[in-house]
Design an enzyme around this catalytic site. Structure first.
Site, PDB file in Angstrom:
ATOM      1  N   TYR A  97     -11.355   5.616   2.216  1.00  0.00           N
ATOM      2  CA  TYR A  97     -12.435   5.312   3.154  1.00  0.00           C
ATOM      3  C   TYR A  97     -13.360   6.496   3.421  1.00  0.00           C
ATOM      4  O   TYR A  97     -14.335   6.362   4.160  1.00  0.00           O
ATOM      5  CB  TYR A  97     -11.850   4.782   4.469  1.00  0.00           C
ATOM      6  CG  TYR A  97     -11.408   3.341   4.363  1.00  0.00           C
ATOM      7  CD1 TYR A  97     -12.231   2.296   4.773  1.00  0.00           C
ATOM      8  CD2 TYR A  97     -10.174   3.013   3.808  1.00  0.00           C
ATOM      9  CE1 TYR A  97     -11.836   0.969   4.642  1.00  0.00           C
ATOM     10  CE2 TYR A  97      -9.771   1.693   3.668  1.00  0.00           C
ATOM     11  CZ  TYR A  97     -10.606   0.681   4.087  1.00  0.00           C
ATOM     12  OH  TYR A  97     -10.219  -0.628   3.948  1.00  0.00           O
TER      13      TYR A  97
ATOM     14  N   ALA B  18      -4.712  -0.115  -2.882  1.00  0.00           N
ATOM     15  CA  ALA B  18      -4.041   0.240  -1.630  1.00  0.00           C
ATOM     16  C   ALA B  18      -5.072   0.304  -0.510  1.00  0.00           C
ATOM     17  O   ALA B  18      -6.220   0.691  -0.741  1.00  0.00           O
ATOM     18  CB  ALA B  18      -3.346   1.591  -1.773  1.00  0.00           C
ATOM     19  N   LYS B  19      -4.644  -0.074   0.675  1.00  0.00           N
ATOM     20  CA  LYS B  19      -5.508   0.125   1.843  1.00  0.00           C
ATOM     21  C   LYS B  19      -5.139   1.507   2.402  1.00  0.00           C
ATOM     22  O   LYS B  19      -4.358   1.643   3.339  1.00  0.00           O
ATOM     23  CB  LYS B  19      -5.315  -0.981   2.882  1.00  0.00           C
ATOM     24  CG  LYS B  19      -6.443  -1.025   3.925  1.00  0.00           C
ATOM     25  CD  LYS B  19      -6.362  -2.314   4.736  1.00  0.00           C
ATOM     26  CE  LYS B  19      -7.396  -2.324   5.863  1.00  0.00           C
ATOM     27  NZ  LYS B  19      -8.784  -2.426   5.354  1.00  0.00           N
ATOM     28  N   ALA B  20      -5.665   2.515   1.726  1.00  0.00           N
ATOM     29  CA  ALA B  20      -5.291   3.901   2.000  1.00  0.00           C
ATOM     30  C   ALA B  20      -6.426   4.641   2.693  1.00  0.00           C
ATOM     31  O   ALA B  20      -7.602   4.432   2.383  1.00  0.00           O
ATOM     32  CB  ALA B  20      -4.946   4.596   0.683  1.00  0.00           C
TER      33      ALA B  20
ATOM     34  N   SER C 295       0.838  -1.205   0.000  1.00  0.00           N
ATOM     35  CA  SER C 295       0.000   0.000   0.000  1.00  0.00           C
ATOM     36  C   SER C 295       0.870   1.251   0.000  1.00  0.00           C
ATOM     37  O   SER C 295       0.566   2.234  -0.693  1.00  0.00           O
ATOM     38  CB  SER C 295      -0.932   0.009   1.220  1.00  0.00           C
ATOM     39  OG  SER C 295      -1.905  -1.009   1.137  1.00  0.00           O
TER      40      SER C 295
END
Length: 289
Positions: A163, A157-159, A63
């Site tokens: 969210y 990506a876990k950005a 990420s």
């Protein structure tokens, strides 16, 4: 441990050392706060061991690469930090949050190449994400916000920034008496919930949205493996929202959500059936072995 997240007993790992929970602070001119230059992982520990810990650490680094946030730690160093935090917490079952962000430095515009990349790891108790939904099925709304195209943002990506629309969608769902929202993608296909992947059952087969513009969750991959071990056909494909009418069962997968059956999505209803219950119970056993 309970109460506001900034006012608890315990310690948090920050930039290589354990600090008192209440002293784990950053400056107001932290780049990550203003521009969303932050990536993170959510993990769960069971019986003192983080499930698929190394895969989470590897994804955190990936990420960072996607978001041009060069994380100054190796997988082994991240693993050691998480273990240190978990041991210090005294918790056997815990939620673990690892986060990396562009900190305060010489840059306070859009660019932040001169600012240090910082990292923290915290662990706390966190029960069932959807309360008693594992028994009666979660109720989902249908969000007005859509998952973006891979051409607009690094969607794998876990950005943190990805969210924002999830928070807005979940707030709207909760205001509507639901516990979460199903999101469509930019093309109008079924994508995911705000923090979990979706699975559907029809005529003994399992259908799940193709993760070509959203996160291919670690729990999602685990559950696909469990289904295939049972000889159940798993079809990853684009699913139109009107197809929900023909599905018999549905469940969510995610580190926080674990495996949670779904009873309703908008006007569509699903049975909390044998397969949904079996996968939920089997996942619960798997993570504790």
């Amino acid at each position: 441990m309970a109460g506001a997240y900034d006012d608890r007993d315990g310690v948090i790992w920050m930039d290589g050392e354990l600090v008192n929970w209440r002293d784990a602070k950053v400056h107001i001119l932290t780049h990550g706060l203003h521009y969303g230059s932050s990536v993170f992982e959510g993990e769960r520990a069971y019986n003192g061991k983080i499930f698929k810990s190394r895969e989470h650490s590897e994804r955190l680094l990936k990420s960072g690469e996607y978001m041009d946030i060069p994380i100054p730690y190796s997988v082994d160093e991240i693993e050691a930090a998480k273990e240190e935090v978990l041991n210090a917490s005294g918790l056997q079952d815990a939620y673990v949050r690892a986060v990396c962000w562009r900190g305060s430095g010489d840059d306070m515009g859009v660019a932040s190449a001169r600012n240090p990349v910082r990292m923290a790891v915290a662990a706390w108790e966190w029960g069932a994400y959807y309360g008693d939904a594992k028994f009666k099925g979660a109720k989902l709304d249908i969000a007005k916000w859509k998952r973006p195209s891979p051409e607009t943002i690094p969607c794998f990506a876990k950005a943190a920034g990805l969210y924002m629309i999830c928070t807005m969608s979940k707030h709207a769902a909760e205001a509507n008496g639901c516990s979460d929202a199903m999101m469509l993608d930019y093309r109008g296909y079924v994508a995911e919930a705000t923090g979990a992947n979706l699975f559907f059952v029809k005529d003994g087969d399992v259908h799940t949205p193709k993760p070509d513009c959203f996160l291919n969750g670690i729990t999602r991959q685990t559950v696909i493996g469990m289904l295939q071990e049972r000889g159940i056909k798993v079809i990853e494909r684009h699913i139109m929202p009107e197809e929900l009418e023909g599905f018999e069962q549905c469940w969510l997968t995610g580190t926080a959500a674990e495996v949670t059956p779904v009873g309703h999505i908008g006007d569509y209803s699903f049975e909390v059936g044998a397969l949904a219950r079996d996968i939920a119970e089997s996942y619960e056993k798997l993570v504790r072995t």
